[in-house]
Design a protein around this motif. Structure first.
Motif, mmCIF file in Angstrom:
data_model
loop_
_atom_site.group_PDB
_atom_site.id
_atom_site.type_symbol
_atom_site.label_atom_id
_atom_site.label_comp_id
_atom_site.label_asym_id
_atom_site.label_seq_id
_atom_site.Cartn_x
_atom_site.Cartn_y
_atom_site.Cartn_z
ATOM 1 N N GLN A 26 0.832 -1.198 0.000
ATOM 2 C CA GLN A 26 0.000 0.000 0.000
ATOM 3 C C GLN A 26 0.868 1.250 0.000
ATOM 4 O O GLN A 26 1.945 1.268 0.576
ATOM 5 N N GLU A 27 0.360 2.288 -0.640
ATOM 6 C CA GLU A 27 1.197 3.464 -0.802
ATOM 7 C C GLU A 27 1.467 4.176 0.517
ATOM 8 O O GLU A 27 2.477 4.852 0.659
ATOM 9 N N TYR A 28 0.574 4.032 1.512
ATOM 10 C CA TYR A 28 0.873 4.725 2.764
ATOM 11 C C TYR A 28 2.052 4.093 3.478
ATOM 12 O O TYR A 28 2.767 4.770 4.221
ATOM 13 N N LEU A 34 4.631 2.782 1.815
ATOM 14 C CA LEU A 34 5.780 3.318 1.070
ATOM 15 C C LEU A 34 6.044 4.765 1.475
ATOM 16 O O LEU A 34 7.198 5.167 1.673
ATOM 17 N N SER A 35 4.978 5.551 1.624
ATOM 18 C CA SER A 35 5.152 6.951 2.043
ATOM 19 C C SER A 35 5.885 7.015 3.371
ATOM 20 O O SER A 35 6.791 7.837 3.547
ATOM 21 N N ARG A 59 7.922 4.836 4.635
ATOM 22 C CA ARG A 59 9.336 4.489 4.450
ATOM 23 C C ARG A 59 10.110 5.664 3.862
ATOM 24 O O ARG A 59 11.236 5.935 4.233
ATOM 25 N N LEU A 60 9.475 6.374 2.910
ATOM 26 C CA LEU A 60 10.156 7.515 2.295
ATOM 27 C C LEU A 60 10.372 8.639 3.313
ATOM 28 O O LEU A 60 11.280 9.444 3.176
ATOM 29 N N LEU A 61 9.507 8.686 4.335
ATOM 30 C CA LEU A 61 9.667 9.706 5.374
ATOM 31 C C LEU A 61 10.676 9.262 6.419
ATOM 32 O O LEU A 61 10.847 9.923 7.439
ATOM 33 N N PHE A 105 10.767 6.136 8.100
ATOM 34 C CA PHE A 105 10.355 5.195 9.134
ATOM 35 C C PHE A 105 11.333 4.028 9.178
ATOM 36 O O PHE A 105 11.737 3.530 8.132
ATOM 37 N N VAL A 144 3.309 0.971 13.059
ATOM 38 C CA VAL A 144 2.388 2.084 12.830
ATOM 39 C C VAL A 144 1.513 1.861 11.592
ATOM 40 O O VAL A 144 0.312 2.117 11.619
ATOM 41 N N ASP A 145 2.121 1.398 10.523
ATOM 42 C CA ASP A 145 1.388 1.328 9.262
ATOM 43 C C ASP A 145 0.817 -0.064 8.962
ATOM 44 O O ASP A 145 -0.251 -0.182 8.388
ATOM 45 N N ASN A 164 -3.498 -2.241 10.608
ATOM 46 C CA ASN A 164 -4.410 -2.465 9.503
ATOM 47 C C ASN A 164 -4.658 -3.941 9.211
ATOM 48 O O ASN A 164 -5.324 -4.271 8.239
#
Lengths: 287, 303
Positions: free
Chosen positions: A171-173, A175-176, A178-180, A182, A190-191, A195
């Motif tokens: 899911q893109e969140y 990946l987001s 990881r790019l930030l 994490f 967290v992600d 879920n």
């Protein structure tokens, strides 16, 4: 509909169906019985001061066993053995299986191979047989029976959580995150994990019944609870020896039946409530 | 000053049992500080793969990606220290964690970039009410979610912002708003913006330069005005004439014949020659590997 109290109407639709209500009441009743056992039981569950093998009647409503113990009191006290152990068992399976599955799904490669082949190995055996082997190898005791069931129960959580994590990981969140920057652990915590908890919770509730059955099954076979303790599986086993006195095995058997049913109903309800595809159908049929 | 430089990048998709697909087959592109580059092309041409490779979400099979003088390494298991590149994804429904409040997710960005302000400040900058910080994604519309995703990316104070079709899943009314918002925010903070879209008419409004991709190759790169008014490559011309113009003359947009070929088995020579109205003999034989318009019609000197 109009006469139903406000609090009732505020419950989600899935919980207002007959099966959900039945399951909820039964489970709640057993929890209350377990908590209030000393108040509810008319006799000491271990005291052997009643007539032996007396049928159900005043003073001993569920009858007495070969040693003159009150079966009602033993069934009531049995809830204090089985319920906490089942809860502990399922909680440990969710924790161990869920985490191993999440690791397999998130990291893939050799972690995935190692963990899932181990799970396949567990699945290759009939559950009760493998649990018996482990329990017999460890020696008969209630603690070892829990450990034995744990050995066979974690695998299904590992499979489910691996599949869910695989789906969420892309899911893109995630990946987001990881790019930030994490860390892997933070990303998982967290992600990913929040879920995947819904379906795992359903499985856990449905699994409570199975876990209780396995646990009392091991006690029935003499691989779990030791004789004096009031454990339902062991009580059924002692009832089998005196088949003419039907009440000895029947009442603890009914106790197992109602607990398993209650958790299955609750599990079904949770599943329906969490599945958006069934949510609408429930809305239409709710009480 | 060059911020991002992509040189002869090759990205491959490998699926066991299937031929390897070269989604990006040797592409070069640069983005300067404060520059907005629009990357356009049909779906399946490799523009999203290119964007993911730039972020390190896809390993490169060849070529190089240099960001601020450093090579971009693929995202592995280790914590990412390079937070200067941030991405806004296509689908705002899967790019926000459904279980966390918008403000918490923006705070992740602030933590990464160490920028000033609070999540509410960032919400304000993307044109949302400050109290949206307490909302969960399911309480927001698609356009609002995309703005939250932009706020999260901006919170990390990126030096390069990448938009991977950030507007294609939004309502028509929200599309140009979100596109101009991204442009303004990126340019104001001095960051570069690589904006990917299949909609040339929106890209034209925000980009300084336009790069056109076809089947894993760059076919034309140039200043927006040049590409828009005087496209050189037949593919760019076809893309432009496919845009409907409300000129009241009843002119229908021209359609490009044929489909995008299978990227696993690209045509020989120029990848566009099978659909090109100006195809010549040389087009099917030799690949035009020059720029700014990779087309034999515009070869620097015919061989």
């Amino acid at each position: 509909m109009r006469r139903l109290p406000q609090a009732w109407r505020r419950l989600p639709e899935a919980w207002r169906r007959p099966l959900a209500v039945t399951g909820g009441i039964m489970a709640l009743a057993w929890v209350v019985i377990a908590l209030a056992a000393p108040l509810l039981a008319p006799h000491d569950p271990l005291a052997q001061d009643l007539p032996r093998l007396a049928g159900p009647g005043p003073g001993h409503w569920f009858g007495t066993d070969q040693l003159g113990r009150d079966i009602l009191s033993r069934v009531v006290y049995g809830a204090r053995v089985s319920l906490p152990l089942t809860l502990l068992l399922v909680a440990l399976s969710v924790l161990i299986g869920g985490l191993l599955g999440a690791i397999a799904g998130y990291f893939g490669r050799w972690a995935d191979e190692a963990i899932m082949r181990l799970a396949d190995l567990v699945f290759a055996f009939p559950t009760i047989i493998l649990a018996m082997v482990v329990a017999a190898a460890l020696g008969p005791s209630l603690g070892n029976a829990v450990l034995a069931v744990l050995v066979v129960a974690w695998a299904s959580y590992a499979r489910v959580s691996r599949g869910l994590v695989l789906a969420v990981r892309g899911q893109e969140y995630v990946l987001s995150g990881r790019l930030l920057g994490f860390s892997t652990w933070r990303s998982l915590r967290v992600d990913v994990l929040p879920n995947v908890t819904g379906p795992i919770l359903v499985l856990a509730t449905l699994d409570m019944g199975t876990a209780l059955l396995l646990l009392s099954g091991l006690s029935f076979l003499g691989l779990g609870a030791k004789p004096p303790s009031a454990e339902w599986g062991a009580m059924v086993a002692s009832g089998v020896e005196v088949f003419d006195s039907w009440w000895v095995a029947t009442f603890p058997g009914l106790a197992i039946l109602t607990v398993v049913l209650a958790f299955n109903f609750l599990g079904d309800t949770l599943r329906d409530a969490l599945d958006p595809r069934t949510a609408r159908a429930i809305k239409e049929r709710a009480l | 000053m060059t911020l991002l430089s992509i040189d002869d990048l090759v990205v491959e998709h490998r699926t066991p049992g299937r031929p390897t697909v070269r989604a990006v087959a040797g592409v070069g592109l640069t983005v300067a500080k404060g520059e907005v580059v629009g990357l356009v092309g049909e779906s399946g041409c490799g523009k999203s793969t290119l964007a993911r490779a730039v972020c390190g979400l896809h390993p490169a099979a060849g070529g190089s990606i240099t960001f601020d003088g450093r090579a971009v390494t693929p995202l592995g298991l280790r914590r990412r220290t390079l937070t200067g590149i941030q991405m806004v994804f296509q689908d705002p429904y899967s790019s926000l964690n459904p279980r966390r409040r918008a403000g918490d997710q923006i705070a992740d960005g602030l933590r990464a970039g160490g920028g000033p302000g609070t999540p509410a400040d960032l919400l304000e900058r993307v044109g949302l009410p400050r109290d949206f910080a307490a909302r969960h994604p399911h309480e927001l519309s698609g356009g609002q979610r995309q703005r939250v995703a932009i706020a999260r990316a901006l919170a990390a104070s990126p030096r390069l912002l990448i938009g991977d079709e950030p507007i294609s899943s939004l309502d028509a009314s929200a599309q140009s708003q979100v596109a101009t918002l991204m442009r303004d925010l990126a340019v104001d903070s001095g960051a570069g913006l690589l904006f990917i879209s299949h909609d040339l008419s929106v890209v034209r409004l925000i980009a300084d330069r336009i790069a056109v991709m076809y089947l894993g190759k760059m076919v034309e790169v140039g200043a927006t005005e040049t590409v828009w008014n005087d496209p050189q490559h037949p593919y760019t011309q076809a893309l432009l004439s496919a845009i409907p113009h409300p000129d009241a003359l009843g002119n229908l947009p021209a359609e490009l014949p044929g489909d995008v070929p299978d990227p696993a088995d690209p045509p020989s020579g120029c990848r566009f020659h099978a659909r090109c109205p100006h195809a010549m003999d040389v087009c099917g034989v030799r690949e035009p590997d020059f720029g700014p318009a990779a087309c034999w019609l515009h070869a620097p000197a015919l061989p």
